[in-house]
Design a protein around this motif. Structure first.
Motif, PDB file in Angstrom:
ATOM      1  N   ILE A  63       0.845  -1.191   0.000  1.00 30.30           N
ATOM      2  CA  ILE A  63       0.000   0.000   0.000  1.00 30.30           C
ATOM      3  C   ILE A  63       0.881   1.242   0.000  1.00 30.30           C
ATOM      4  O   ILE A  63       1.734   1.416   0.879  1.00 30.30           O
ATOM      5  CB  ILE A  63      -0.943   0.015   1.218  1.00 30.30           C
ATOM      6  CG1 ILE A  63      -1.866  -1.209   1.181  1.00 30.30           C
ATOM      7  CG2 ILE A  63      -1.761   1.294   1.248  1.00 30.30           C
ATOM      8  CD1 ILE A  63      -2.816  -1.310   2.352  1.00 30.30           C
ATOM      9  N   MET A  64       0.691   2.097  -1.001  1.00 33.86           N
ATOM     10  CA  MET A  64       1.384   3.379  -1.078  1.00 33.86           C
ATOM     11  C   MET A  64       0.509   4.438  -0.418  1.00 33.86           C
ATOM     12  O   MET A  64      -0.664   4.594  -0.768  1.00 33.86           O
ATOM     13  CB  MET A  64       1.650   3.751  -2.537  1.00 33.86           C
ATOM     14  CG  MET A  64       2.289   5.123  -2.717  1.00 33.86           C
ATOM     15  SD  MET A  64       3.982   5.208  -2.083  1.00 33.86           S
ATOM     16  CE  MET A  64       4.854   4.466  -3.469  1.00 33.86           C
ATOM     17  N   HIS A  65       1.096   5.172   0.530  1.00 30.20           N
ATOM     18  CA  HIS A  65       0.388   6.220   1.253  1.00 30.20           C
ATOM     19  C   HIS A  65       0.833   7.565   0.676  1.00 30.20           C
ATOM     20  O   HIS A  65       1.959   8.032   0.926  1.00 30.20           O
ATOM     21  CB  HIS A  65       0.691   6.140   2.745  1.00 30.20           C
ATOM     22  CG  HIS A  65       0.282   4.836   3.376  1.00 30.20           C
ATOM     23  ND1 HIS A  65      -0.840   4.692   4.151  1.00 30.20           N
ATOM     24  CD2 HIS A  65       0.851   3.594   3.299  1.00 30.20           C
ATOM     25  CE1 HIS A  65      -0.944   3.425   4.547  1.00 30.20           C
ATOM     26  NE2 HIS A  65       0.075   2.742   4.054  1.00 30.20           N
ATOM     27  N   LEU A  66      -0.025   8.185  -0.113  1.00 29.60           N
ATOM     28  CA  LEU A  66       0.271   9.456  -0.780  1.00 29.60           C
ATOM     29  C   LEU A  66      -0.175  10.589   0.129  1.00 29.60           C
ATOM     30  O   LEU A  66      -1.362  10.916   0.225  1.00 29.60           O
ATOM     31  CB  LEU A  66      -0.457   9.519  -2.126  1.00 29.60           C
ATOM     32  CG  LEU A  66      -0.202   8.338  -3.087  1.00 29.60           C
ATOM     33  CD1 LEU A  66      -1.100   8.436  -4.304  1.00 29.60           C
ATOM     34  CD2 LEU A  66       1.260   8.299  -3.496  1.00 29.60           C
ATOM     35  N   THR A  67       0.790  11.200   0.826  1.00 27.26           N
ATOM     36  CA  THR A  67       0.440  12.243   1.789  1.00 27.26           C
ATOM     37  C   THR A  67       0.351  13.597   1.110  1.00 27.26           C
ATOM     38  O   THR A  67       0.798  13.789  -0.029  1.00 27.26           O
ATOM     39  CB  THR A  67       1.473  12.313   2.924  1.00 27.26           C
ATOM     40  OG1 THR A  67       2.660  12.975   2.462  1.00 27.26           O
ATOM     41  CG2 THR A  67       1.842  10.918   3.424  1.00 27.26           C
ATOM     42  N   PHE A  68      -0.199  14.558   1.833  1.00 24.77           N
ATOM     43  CA  PHE A  68      -0.321  15.926   1.343  1.00 24.77           C
ATOM     44  C   PHE A  68       0.642  16.863   2.071  1.00 24.77           C
ATOM     45  O   PHE A  68       0.387  18.057   2.168  1.00 24.77           O
ATOM     46  CB  PHE A  68      -1.770  16.408   1.528  1.00 24.77           C
ATOM     47  CG  PHE A  68      -2.769  15.668   0.698  1.00 24.77           C
ATOM     48  CD1 PHE A  68      -3.040  16.051  -0.601  1.00 24.77           C
ATOM     49  CD2 PHE A  68      -3.419  14.551   1.216  1.00 24.77           C
ATOM     50  CE1 PHE A  68      -3.964  15.352  -1.368  1.00 24.77           C
ATOM     51  CE2 PHE A  68      -4.330  13.849   0.457  1.00 24.77           C
ATOM     52  CZ  PHE A  68      -4.609  14.247  -0.841  1.00 24.77           C
ATOM     53  N   SER A  69       1.758  16.320   2.560  1.00 23.06           N
ATOM     54  CA  SER A  69       2.729  17.127   3.306  1.00 23.06           C
ATOM     55  C   SER A  69       4.149  16.839   2.820  1.00 23.06           C
ATOM     56  O   SER A  69       4.450  15.722   2.404  1.00 23.06           O
ATOM     57  CB  SER A  69       2.643  16.819   4.805  1.00 23.06           C
ATOM     58  OG  SER A  69       3.667  17.483   5.526  1.00 23.06           O
ATOM     59  N   ASP A  70       5.029  17.881   2.906  1.00 25.41           N
ATOM     60  CA  ASP A  70       6.440  17.724   2.565  1.00 25.41           C
ATOM     61  C   ASP A  70       7.321  17.838   3.802  1.00 25.41           C
ATOM     62  O   ASP A  70       8.527  18.018   3.700  1.00 25.41           O
ATOM     63  CB  ASP A  70       6.834  18.783   1.528  1.00 25.41           C
ATOM     64  CG  ASP A  70       8.196  18.504   0.894  1.00 25.41           C
ATOM     65  OD1 ASP A  70       8.603  17.323   0.894  1.00 25.41           O
ATOM     66  OD2 ASP A  70       8.843  19.462   0.420  1.00 25.41           O
ATOM     67  N   TYR A  71       6.695  17.754   4.990  1.00 25.35           N
ATOM     68  CA  TYR A  71       7.435  18.002   6.226  1.00 25.35           C
ATOM     69  C   TYR A  71       7.772  16.743   7.010  1.00 25.35           C
ATOM     70  O   TYR A  71       8.324  16.823   8.102  1.00 25.35           O
ATOM     71  CB  TYR A  71       6.631  18.934   7.143  1.00 25.35           C
ATOM     72  CG  TYR A  71       6.604  20.364   6.678  1.00 25.35           C
ATOM     73  CD1 TYR A  71       7.700  21.212   6.890  1.00 25.35           C
ATOM     74  CD2 TYR A  71       5.497  20.877   6.035  1.00 25.35           C
ATOM     75  CE1 TYR A  71       7.670  22.532   6.475  1.00 25.35           C
ATOM     76  CE2 TYR A  71       5.459  22.196   5.618  1.00 25.35           C
ATOM     77  CZ  TYR A  71       6.545  23.014   5.827  1.00 25.35           C
ATOM     78  OH  TYR A  71       6.529  24.334   5.408  1.00 25.35           O
ATOM     79  N   ILE A  72       7.442  15.550   6.486  1.00 25.80           N
ATOM     80  CA  ILE A  72       7.683  14.339   7.275  1.00 25.80           C
ATOM     81  C   ILE A  72       9.163  14.139   7.555  1.00 25.80           C
ATOM     82  O   ILE A  72       9.556  13.698   8.647  1.00 25.80           O
ATOM     83  CB  ILE A  72       7.084  13.111   6.556  1.00 25.80           C
ATOM     84  CG1 ILE A  72       5.554  13.233   6.519  1.00 25.80           C
ATOM     85  CG2 ILE A  72       7.491  11.814   7.256  1.00 25.80           C
ATOM     86  CD1 ILE A  72       4.855  12.092   5.826  1.00 25.80           C
TER      87      ILE A  72
END
Length: 579
Positions: A220-229
């Protein structure tokens, strides 16, 4: 493993591994709980070579699956894992670690429309929406002192440009990520949310271990909406990123995992007779291959077992009917009728004149066309009808007796529905004495409700009045405590087993129908026979009626017993039909 290879692997592993043919009815499984263990591949701004993954960190997931249809599930999932990244060079020394906690709702589609029902392996695709919490930290200190990266690639306790540089000693990373990246001012904002939404998409394959447990492989690929991880963005300070900005893409992570699931759906206990093979073996393989009418079709499957010798028969053992008018050729006075749907009982096609004559007879009010039949009523008399029966059990209508197995051991058992109750009775007697003797015998054998009933003028059965009861008590003969009725074997035909009790309207045409409730199933029984061959013939008749799963069972001494225990043994080979 690269994501493309992982996804392809979990999808194509299922091809060609399915079992059995598709059946007409699709089953929906029950709620399922699963636990998975896997690894995370992180796609961020460190080691950014074509946006490759940093992998090898563990991830754990607990999820609950609830089916909506046979092909669509809703999945609620909770994931916990850790991502970590290191980039070490002469000009750039960046590291981070972030704990991830995610919870979301997924939809799963399993291709049930296109796959065999009784399969072992099922592929699926999934997509959903979730919330991800993260807390990026970096390792900047050792024993409270900052790391100093020298141009020779070493890490020392004193900066390379310090006046005391000659006194510097080499230190090693302690890999303790003690510093919150938000607190060191490496990004334009130090108050950004350590939370983001994500869209998980993936696929996998589920492998059935048994009725309760399944094994799963999934990616499962988790496509996040953040660039701060990972704490690195295109706007991060030069001091932090060493002159190499972030790639401008949002951070994503891929979870490859294996899991075990448990299905909460209640599974009915195995029928003990399955182990003996009675329900699994085609009972045509039992008994003999007798062909009474010698037409080449054995009696067990012969639809017309008493065909006169020497006639042409079809594959069902019935005489040939060339024109299909329902009259076999040897009785048909017109074998090749042009209009077989318009023939009389002799197979002769009806002419307009014949139809007109029938019409006149039907509407005759003058008796001109009446047939005169002479009968002799001087001989014999009216046959005395039986008036008394013995009740063995009485229940509300639709209620299944708890002692139904005991009742089924009574060969002459029958039932009637009278008003709002069902009465189970045996025997059919002309006198109170006969009925009373049977009732006493049954009482001694444990049928405590045994009681003589009489039939009134309306056809209903009722209790004896005081005078009749006294006659019954005094006229009953002494009986022994053993009864051949119970010790003898009674063969019956089971038509089917149902989780939910169907209406008996579906079984109106079935003779001697009884219902047995056991193991969470309602089993429908028909007939009562002295020997197996009679029961097997009745089984074939029931199959022809549409009860495809019908099979023979045996009862003795109040118990259902294996067929083998009463002398029914399989023959060496299946009987041949038509030879």
């Amino acid at each position: 493993m690269k994501p493309s290879l992982t996804l392809l692997f979990t999808f194509f592993i299922s091809l060609g591994l399915f079992a059995q043919d598709e059946t007409s009815e699709r089953k929906i499984t029950g709620p399922t709980l699963g636990f998975s263990v896997g690894s995370i591949g992180f796609y961020g701004d460190l080691n950014d070579n074509n946006y490759s993954a940093i992998s090898g960190n563990p991830a754990y997931s607990l999820y609950f699956i609830n089916p909506i249809t046979s092909y669509l599930n809703v999945r609620i999932s909770f994931l916990r894992g850790k991502v970590r990244g290191e980039e070490r060079s002469l000009v750039r020394n960046v590291n981070f670690e972030s704990n991830l906690t995610a919870g979301g709702v997924y939809a799963e589609y399993n291709f049930d429309h296109f796959l065999p029902q009784n399969r072992t392996i099922t592929p699926f695709v999934t997509a959903g929406f979730e919330v991800v919490n993260f807390d990026p930290k970096t390792d900047l200190l050792a024993n409270g002192e900052p790391y100093n990266y020298w141009s020779d690639g070493s890490i020392r306790n004193i900066p390379e440009n310090s006046d005391n540089a000659q006194n510097a000693v080499i230190v090693n990373r302690d890999y303790s990520y003690e510093t919150d990246i938000r607190n060191v001012g490496y990004n334009e904002s130090d108050t950004y949310e350590e939370k983001t939404f994500a869209m998980p998409v993936g696929l996998g394959v589920s492998m059935k271990l048994n009725d309760q447990f399944n094994f799963r492989l999934q990616s499962i690929m988790h496509l996040t909406f953040s660039d701060y991880i990972d704490g690195v963005t295109p706007n991060s300070s030069r001091e932090f990123v060493g002159g190499k900005k972030g790639n401008g893409n949002n951070d994503h992570f891929l979870v490859n995992s294996i899991s075990v699931t448990y299905n909460f759906q209640k599974v009915a206990p195995a029928d003990p007779f399955n182990e003996e093979g009675e329900e699994e073996i085609d009972l045509l393989a039992y008994g003999d291959t007798e062909d009474f009418d010698n037409d080449g079709v054995i009696d067990l499957v012969d639809d017309c077992p008493n065909t006169p010798r020497g006639l042409d028969i079809d594959s069902t053992g019935c005489p040939v009917d060339s024109d299909g008018d329902g009259i076999p050729n040897y009785k048909d006075e017109e074998i090749y009728s042009k209009n077989p749907n318009r023939t009389n009982h002799k197979g002769v096609e009806l002419t307009d004149e014949m139809i007109y004559q029938k019409y006149l007879k039907l509407n005759d009010s003058t008796l001109s066309y009446a047939e005169i039949i002479e009968r002799d009523f001087t001989r014999g008399g009216r046959k005395s009808s039986s008036k008394y029966r013995v009740k063995v059990s009485e229940h509300k209508y639709g209620e299944v007796p708890e002692n139904m197995t005991d009742l089924l051991s009574l060969k002459d058992l029958s039932k009637i529905d009278q008003k709002d109750k069902t009465i189970y009775m045996v025997g059919n007697y002309k006198t109170i004495a006969e009925a009373s003797s049977r009732a006493k015998k049954l009482s001694q054998q444990g049928f405590n409700e045994a009681e003589v009933l009489k039939k009134d003028l309306t056809g209903n059965y009722s209790k004896l009045n005081a005078g009749e009861a006294s006659i019954a008590e005094n006229s009953a003969v002494e009986v022994e405590t053993t009864d051949e009725t119970l010790e003898e074997v009674v063969f019956r035909v089971q038509l089917g087993a149902f989780k939910n009790q169907p209406t008996e309207d579906n079984f109106k045409s079935i003779p001697n129908l009884f219902v047995v409730e056991s193991g969470g199933f309602y089993r429908y029984m028909s007939g009562a026979f002295n020997n197996f061959n009679q029961a097997a013939r009745h089984k074939v008749e029931m199959i022809v009626e549409g009860y495809k799963g019908a099979f023979v069972v045996a009862y003795k001494n109040g118990k259902r017993v294996p067929l083998k225990s009463v002398g029914v043994n399989p023959i060496n080979s299946d009987p041949l039909i038509g030879e």
